[in-house]
Design a protein around this motif. Structure first.
Motif, PDB file in Angstrom:
ATOM      1  N   GLY A  24     -10.113   7.766  12.979  1.00 33.31           N
ATOM      2  CA  GLY A  24      -9.580   7.151  14.188  1.00 33.31           C
ATOM      3  C   GLY A  24      -8.874   8.137  15.098  1.00 33.31           C
ATOM      4  O   GLY A  24      -8.434   7.772  16.183  1.00 33.31           O
ATOM      5  N   GLY A  25      -8.757   9.377  14.670  1.00 36.94           N
ATOM      6  CA  GLY A  25      -8.122  10.410  15.487  1.00 36.94           C
ATOM      7  C   GLY A  25      -7.058  11.171  14.721  1.00 36.94           C
ATOM      8  O   GLY A  25      -6.645  10.784  13.630  1.00 36.94           O
ATOM      9  N   GLU A  26      -6.642  12.260  15.316  1.00 41.68           N
ATOM     10  CA  GLU A  26      -5.657  13.149  14.711  1.00 41.68           C
ATOM     11  C   GLU A  26      -4.315  12.433  14.530  1.00 41.68           C
ATOM     12  O   GLU A  26      -3.882  11.672  15.384  1.00 41.68           O
ATOM     13  CB  GLU A  26      -5.477  14.359  15.640  1.00 41.68           C
ATOM     14  CG  GLU A  26      -4.564  15.419  15.102  1.00 41.68           C
ATOM     15  CD  GLU A  26      -4.446  16.590  16.050  1.00 41.68           C
ATOM     16  OE1 GLU A  26      -4.909  17.679  15.684  1.00 41.68           O
ATOM     17  OE2 GLU A  26      -3.880  16.416  17.159  1.00 41.68           O
ATOM     18  N   THR A  27      -3.692  12.670  13.368  1.00 42.35           N
ATOM     19  CA  THR A  27      -2.375  12.089  13.105  1.00 42.35           C
ATOM     20  C   THR A  27      -1.656  12.914  12.040  1.00 42.35           C
ATOM     21  O   THR A  27      -2.191  13.890  11.530  1.00 42.35           O
ATOM     22  CB  THR A  27      -2.488  10.599  12.700  1.00 42.35           C
ATOM     23  OG1 THR A  27      -1.186  10.006  12.745  1.00 42.35           O
ATOM     24  CG2 THR A  27      -3.095  10.414  11.331  1.00 42.35           C
ATOM     25  N   TYR A  28      -0.449  12.518  11.701  1.00 37.92           N
ATOM     26  CA  TYR A  28       0.372  13.256  10.741  1.00 37.92           C
ATOM     27  C   TYR A  28       0.726  12.368   9.548  1.00 37.92           C
ATOM     28  O   TYR A  28       0.471  11.164   9.551  1.00 37.92           O
ATOM     29  CB  TYR A  28       1.612  13.833  11.421  1.00 37.92           C
ATOM     30  CG  TYR A  28       2.489  12.822  12.113  1.00 37.92           C
ATOM     31  CD1 TYR A  28       3.621  12.324  11.486  1.00 37.92           C
ATOM     32  CD2 TYR A  28       2.193  12.383  13.403  1.00 37.92           C
ATOM     33  CE1 TYR A  28       4.436  11.400  12.118  1.00 37.92           C
ATOM     34  CE2 TYR A  28       3.001  11.462  14.047  1.00 37.92           C
ATOM     35  CZ  TYR A  28       4.123  10.975  13.396  1.00 37.92           C
ATOM     36  OH  TYR A  28       4.930  10.056  14.031  1.00 37.92           O
ATOM     37  N   GLY A  29       1.307  12.984   8.536  1.00 41.72           N
ATOM     38  CA  GLY A  29       1.540  12.339   7.259  1.00 41.72           C
ATOM     39  C   GLY A  29       2.246  11.004   7.306  1.00 41.72           C
ATOM     40  O   GLY A  29       1.778  10.022   6.723  1.00 41.72           O
ATOM     41  N   TYR A  30       3.378  10.922   7.992  1.00 40.92           N
ATOM     42  CA  TYR A  30       4.135   9.673   8.024  1.00 40.92           C
ATOM     43  C   TYR A  30       3.307   8.550   8.635  1.00 40.92           C
ATOM     44  O   TYR A  30       3.345   7.406   8.169  1.00 40.92           O
ATOM     45  CB  TYR A  30       5.451   9.870   8.794  1.00 40.92           C
ATOM     46  CG  TYR A  30       6.275   8.611   8.882  1.00 40.92           C
ATOM     47  CD1 TYR A  30       6.911   8.096   7.753  1.00 40.92           C
ATOM     48  CD2 TYR A  30       6.405   7.925  10.087  1.00 40.92           C
ATOM     49  CE1 TYR A  30       7.665   6.928   7.826  1.00 40.92           C
ATOM     50  CE2 TYR A  30       7.155   6.761  10.179  1.00 40.92           C
ATOM     51  CZ  TYR A  30       7.784   6.269   9.048  1.00 40.92           C
ATOM     52  OH  TYR A  30       8.517   5.111   9.120  1.00 40.92           O
ATOM     53  N   GLU A  31       2.542   8.851   9.667  1.00 36.13           N
ATOM     54  CA  GLU A  31       1.690   7.842  10.296  1.00 36.13           C
ATOM     55  C   GLU A  31       0.567   7.409   9.352  1.00 36.13           C
ATOM     56  O   GLU A  31       0.171   6.241   9.354  1.00 36.13           O
ATOM     57  CB  GLU A  31       1.111   8.361  11.610  1.00 36.13           C
ATOM     58  CG  GLU A  31       2.127   8.419  12.729  1.00 36.13           C
ATOM     59  CD  GLU A  31       2.677   7.045  13.107  1.00 36.13           C
ATOM     60  OE1 GLU A  31       1.927   6.052  13.101  1.00 36.13           O
ATOM     61  OE2 GLU A  31       3.883   6.980  13.419  1.00 36.13           O
ATOM     62  N   ILE A  32       0.073   8.321   8.543  1.00 40.00           N
ATOM     63  CA  ILE A  32      -0.950   7.967   7.551  1.00 40.00           C
ATOM     64  C   ILE A  32      -0.354   6.992   6.540  1.00 40.00           C
ATOM     65  O   ILE A  32      -0.971   5.981   6.199  1.00 40.00           O
ATOM     66  CB  ILE A  32      -1.524   9.221   6.863  1.00 40.00           C
ATOM     67  CG1 ILE A  32      -2.311  10.065   7.875  1.00 40.00           C
ATOM     68  CG2 ILE A  32      -2.414   8.832   5.671  1.00 40.00           C
ATOM     69  CD1 ILE A  32      -2.734  11.426   7.359  1.00 40.00           C
ATOM     70  N   LEU A  33       0.861   7.281   6.069  1.00 41.93           N
ATOM     71  CA  LEU A  33       1.532   6.386   5.127  1.00 41.93           C
ATOM     72  C   LEU A  33       1.687   4.984   5.719  1.00 41.93           C
ATOM     73  O   LEU A  33       1.439   3.981   5.045  1.00 41.93           O
ATOM     74  CB  LEU A  33       2.912   6.937   4.742  1.00 41.93           C
ATOM     75  CG  LEU A  33       2.934   8.208   3.906  1.00 41.93           C
ATOM     76  CD1 LEU A  33       4.365   8.713   3.749  1.00 41.93           C
ATOM     77  CD2 LEU A  33       2.283   7.983   2.556  1.00 41.93           C
ATOM     78  N   LYS A  34       2.098   4.907   6.980  1.00 41.03           N
ATOM     79  CA  LYS A  34       2.260   3.617   7.638  1.00 41.03           C
ATOM     80  C   LYS A  34       0.916   2.899   7.788  1.00 41.03           C
ATOM     81  O   LYS A  34       0.846   1.683   7.619  1.00 41.03           O
ATOM     82  CB  LYS A  34       2.924   3.798   9.007  1.00 41.03           C
ATOM     83  CG  LYS A  34       4.398   4.115   8.895  1.00 41.03           C
ATOM     84  CD  LYS A  34       5.180   4.230  10.183  1.00 41.03           C
ATOM     85  CE  LYS A  34       4.528   3.923  11.462  1.00 41.03           C
ATOM     86  NZ  LYS A  34       5.369   4.175  12.656  1.00 41.03           N
ATOM     87  N   GLN A  35      -0.134   3.645   8.099  1.00 48.85           N
ATOM     88  CA  GLN A  35      -1.465   3.042   8.259  1.00 48.85           C
ATOM     89  C   GLN A  35      -1.967   2.470   6.945  1.00 48.85           C
ATOM     90  O   GLN A  35      -2.541   1.381   6.925  1.00 48.85           O
ATOM     91  CB  GLN A  35      -2.446   4.114   8.711  1.00 48.85           C
ATOM     92  CG  GLN A  35      -3.093   4.099  10.050  1.00 48.85           C
ATOM     93  CD  GLN A  35      -3.194   2.823  10.805  1.00 48.85           C
ATOM     94  OE1 GLN A  35      -2.255   2.412  11.469  1.00 48.85           O
ATOM     95  NE2 GLN A  35      -4.319   2.176  10.786  1.00 48.85           N
ATOM     96  N   VAL A  36      -1.755   3.180   5.834  1.00 45.66           N
ATOM     97  CA  VAL A  36      -2.173   2.686   4.521  1.00 45.66           C
ATOM     98  C   VAL A  36      -1.488   1.359   4.233  1.00 45.66           C
ATOM     99  O   VAL A  36      -2.127   0.393   3.808  1.00 45.66           O
ATOM    100  CB  VAL A  36      -1.869   3.719   3.405  1.00 45.66           C
ATOM    101  CG1 VAL A  36      -2.005   3.102   2.019  1.00 45.66           C
ATOM    102  CG2 VAL A  36      -2.772   4.935   3.538  1.00 45.66           C
ATOM    103  N   GLN A  37      -0.205   1.305   4.491  1.00 43.37           N
ATOM    104  CA  GLN A  37       0.549   0.074   4.241  1.00 43.37           C
ATOM    105  C   GLN A  37       0.050  -1.056   5.145  1.00 43.37           C
ATOM    106  O   GLN A  37      -0.167  -2.180   4.691  1.00 43.37           O
ATOM    107  CB  GLN A  37       2.036   0.312   4.449  1.00 43.37           C
ATOM    108  CG  GLN A  37       2.871  -0.861   4.017  1.00 43.37           C
ATOM    109  CD  GLN A  37       4.354  -0.565   4.059  1.00 43.37           C
ATOM    110  OE1 GLN A  37       4.797   0.398   4.680  1.00 43.37           O
ATOM    111  NE2 GLN A  37       5.131  -1.398   3.393  1.00 43.37           N
ATOM    112  N   LEU A  38      -0.189  -0.751   6.407  1.00 42.69           N
ATOM    113  CA  LEU A  38      -0.670  -1.755   7.354  1.00 42.69           C
ATOM    114  C   LEU A  38      -2.064  -2.256   6.971  1.00 42.69           C
ATOM    115  O   LEU A  38      -2.311  -3.462   6.920  1.00 42.69           O
ATOM    116  CB  LEU A  38      -0.694  -1.152   8.768  1.00 42.69           C
ATOM    117  CG  LEU A  38      -1.203  -2.052   9.876  1.00 42.69           C
ATOM    118  CD1 LEU A  38      -0.213  -3.179  10.136  1.00 42.69           C
ATOM    119  CD2 LEU A  38      -1.419  -1.243  11.147  1.00 42.69           C
TER     120      LEU A  38
END
Length: 113
Positions: A24-38
């Motif tokens: 879905g595009g470039e991102t960083y670790g904390y945002e990945i963690l939030k996406q997994v939870q979402l």
């Protein structure tokens, strides 16, 4: 009460999950963690200690590429993106997981467990 999610299943799904998120595009670790939870409806809560080794392995394997950038607050943050090789791996992983899911659904009699 939250249902248990077994570590082996989380570990097996970590590569396709991270690659899917990065598709879905470039991102960083904390945002990945939030996406997994979402994406999991709160069922999966990955920790930093679980995610960063996965990111390092994917980067070492050439599936993702990281770059450092300064934030507005002056801190360094590493952003990750898929490589061409990562896109091909995601396609392969997607096919494999669909086959596994289909087989499990059939073995469960088509029920939604």
């Amino acid at each position: 009460m939250k249902k248990p999610v077994y570590k082996e299943l989380v570990a097996a799904s970590s590569r396709p999950m991270v690659l899917s998120i990065l598709s879905g595009g470039e991102t960083y670790g904390y945002e990945i963690l939030k996406q997994v939870q979402l994406l999991s409806g709160g069922e999966l809560e990955w920790s930093d200690g679980m995610l960063y080794p996965v990111l390092h392995r994917l980067e070492r394997d050439g599936l993702i590429k990281g770059r450092w950038q300064l934030t507005d607050a002056g801190r360094r943050r590493k952003y990750y993106r898929l490589t061409g090789r990562g896109k091909r791996q995601l396609s392969t992983d997607r096919e494999s997981w669909r086959a596994v899911y289909g087989a499990l659904q059939m073995s469960w009699g088509g029920s939604h467990v």
